[in-house]
Write a protein that holds these residues in place. Structure first.
Motif, PDB file in Angstrom:
ATOM      1  N   ILE A  31     109.322  67.898  25.704  1.00  0.00           N
ATOM      2  CA  ILE A  31     110.437  68.481  24.961  1.00  0.00           C
ATOM      3  C   ILE A  31     111.697  67.781  25.430  1.00  0.00           C
ATOM      4  O   ILE A  31     111.964  67.713  26.635  1.00  0.00           O
ATOM      5  CB  ILE A  31     110.576  69.994  25.211  1.00  0.00           C
ATOM      6  CG1 ILE A  31     109.258  70.728  24.911  1.00  0.00           C
ATOM      7  CG2 ILE A  31     111.706  70.578  24.370  1.00  0.00           C
ATOM      8  CD1 ILE A  31     109.276  72.193  25.326  1.00  0.00           C
ATOM      9  N   SER A  33     116.041  67.093  24.472  1.00  0.00           N
ATOM     10  CA  SER A  33     117.209  67.538  23.720  1.00  0.00           C
ATOM     11  C   SER A  33     118.326  66.525  23.860  1.00  0.00           C
ATOM     12  O   SER A  33     118.451  65.870  24.900  1.00  0.00           O
ATOM     13  CB  SER A  33     117.687  68.899  24.227  1.00  0.00           C
ATOM     14  OG  SER A  33     118.895  69.283  23.592  1.00  0.00           O
ATOM     15  N   ILE A  38     118.177  71.322  28.926  1.00  0.00           N
ATOM     16  CA  ILE A  38     117.527  72.319  28.089  1.00  0.00           C
ATOM     17  C   ILE A  38     117.394  73.660  28.809  1.00  0.00           C
ATOM     18  O   ILE A  38     117.164  74.687  28.172  1.00  0.00           O
ATOM     19  CB  ILE A  38     116.132  71.814  27.638  1.00  0.00           C
ATOM     20  CG1 ILE A  38     116.266  70.479  26.908  1.00  0.00           C
ATOM     21  CG2 ILE A  38     115.436  72.810  26.737  1.00  0.00           C
ATOM     22  CD1 ILE A  38     114.958  69.901  26.432  1.00  0.00           C
ATOM     23  N   GLU A 102     116.607  69.131  19.377  1.00  0.00           N
ATOM     24  CA  GLU A 102     115.360  69.001  20.129  1.00  0.00           C
ATOM     25  C   GLU A 102     114.344  68.136  19.394  1.00  0.00           C
ATOM     26  O   GLU A 102     114.243  68.192  18.164  1.00  0.00           O
ATOM     27  CB  GLU A 102     114.754  70.380  20.400  1.00  0.00           C
ATOM     28  CG  GLU A 102     115.562  71.242  21.342  1.00  0.00           C
ATOM     29  CD  GLU A 102     116.864  71.731  20.749  1.00  0.00           C
ATOM     30  OE1 GLU A 102     117.872  71.795  21.473  1.00  0.00           O
ATOM     31  OE2 GLU A 102     116.866  72.044  19.535  1.00  0.00           O
TER      32      GLU A 102
END
Length: 380
Positions: A31, A33, A38, A102
């Motif tokens: 993940i 961003s 994050i 994201e």
């Protein structure tokens, strides 16, 4: 997207991933961003998603389908591009697509489900997640690698948004976290999923999930049972908390002689459940938004309950669910105590390190009949 792909899902049991597992996916670059940080977006069992710098006004809602990206569909349907850098108004009755900050590079075995955040639903801002090459809204396929987009359609109030505004949230899961009615009944017997201060103390009606009902008699002696959104109001700036006089945007609804409420077509209402809901620390829950067998209306546009919502060790705890309600096509009579939906519980892969509540700044941990956090408290 240049990332190091995780090779497999977490080793622990299947279920919704808790905050520490989400943080591990961030650490492994599954993940990413644009903000680079994050951590503030991680909730007990979900990840808040942030708007990017550009919105596209499109002619119609769409799904990309298996063979196209969202970007390709935007190029076909976009009417104009809007810079959100200094704030911009998204108008009622229009549909917008906003690339999110994201991006995902999920390991095999991990998929995602999204839903609007509570404040988004309470403003009747219809928001859905879209991923590339998909045929369903709010679904992130197993092992997905690519960008994410939000479809935004304000239905009650025009809203002012900026980059970083959080309208929806993403749950990540592996395995099968769903529970059947037998599992849910055992959980209620062990922990109590309905608080003993509810309208029917400690009683849980379980039928394809926990059935919840609407309160039209008022709670704790109050004659106030809900609110109906006004038409033709001013803009709501989604970055301003506690800034607006609710009387400029809402009409109060009071107890009637028959304990009924007639829902007018396409009007938007805020109501509350009779039951006090409890979500144990090892579980999360989703409110099913619409059931064609209970009437021509939709309940709860933002229906995710984090672990710890309404939770206390004593069964006397619990927090009422706030319901976002819109009738369709024809007027519909709601009766006090009428079943209006179901709460479907899901297991977590493991207990989260943090729980929903005041300690992490949760906005609705002690709510009763509560408007979105953008409004000042309603006073008599």
């Amino acid at each position: 997207m240049a990332t190091t792909k995780l090779q497999s899902a977490p080793e622990k049991g299947g279920g919704i991933l808790p905050d520490q597992a989400i943080a591990e996916l961030v650490r492994k670059d599954a993940i990413k961003s644009e903000t680079g940080n994050i951590k503030p977006q991680i909730q007990p069992a979900s990840l808040d998603l942030q708007l990017g710098r550009t919105a596209y006004r499109v002619r119609a809602s769409f799904l990309p389908g298996r063979d196209k990206t969202v970007r390709e569909r935007i190029e076909e349907l976009s009417m104009h591009e809007i810079d959100l850098s200094n704030g911009a108004v998204l108008e009622v009755g229009c549909v917008y697509i906003v690339p999110l900050q994201e991006k995902l590079d999920l390991p095999e075995g991990i998929s995602g489900l999204a839903n609007p955040k509570s404040s988004t639903g309470r403003l009747n801002v219809f928001t859905r997640l879209i991923a590339d090459n998909t045929e369903q809204f709010d679904q992130v396929p197993d092992g997905y690698s690519g960008p994410l987009y939000a479809e935004i359609a304000p239905n009650a109030f025009s809203v002012l948004v900026r980059p970083g505004v959080r309208l929806n949230q993403l749950r990540l899961r592996h395995g099968q976290p769903d529970m059947d009615d037998g599992d849910l009944q055992r959980l209620h017997e062990e922990a109590g999923i309905v608080g003993e201060n509810g309208a029917q103390p400690g009683t849980a009606e379980i039928r394809k999930g926990l059935v919840f009902t609407v309160d039209l008699k008022g709670n704790a002696g109050s004659q106030l049972i809900g609110y109906r959104a006004k038409r033709h109001t001013s803009v709501v700036d989604l970055s301003r908390i506690g800034a607006y006089d609710p009387r400029e945007f809402w009409d109060p609804l009071h107890v009637s002689a028959r304990n009924q409420l007639i829902l007018d077509p396409n009007e938007f209402y805020i109501l509350a459940s009779r039951e006090s809901v409890r979500i144990p620390p090892d579980y999360a829950a989703e409110m099913v938004p619409y059931d064609t067998q209970i009437g021509e209306f939709r309940v709860h546009y933002a229906g995710f309950f984090d672990p710890g919502f309404g939770w206390q060790k004593e069964r006397s705890g619990g927090t009422r669910a706030v319901l976002e309600v819109r009738s369709h096509e024809v007027p519909f009579v709601l009766e006090d105590g009428q079943a209006v939906g179901r709460l479907v519980y899901e297991k977590l892969a493991e207990r989260p390190e943090t729980l929903y509540g005041a300690s992490i700044g949760s906005s609705y941990h002690a709510q009763a009949l509560t408007l979105s956090k953008h409004f000042q408290p309603w006073s008599a």
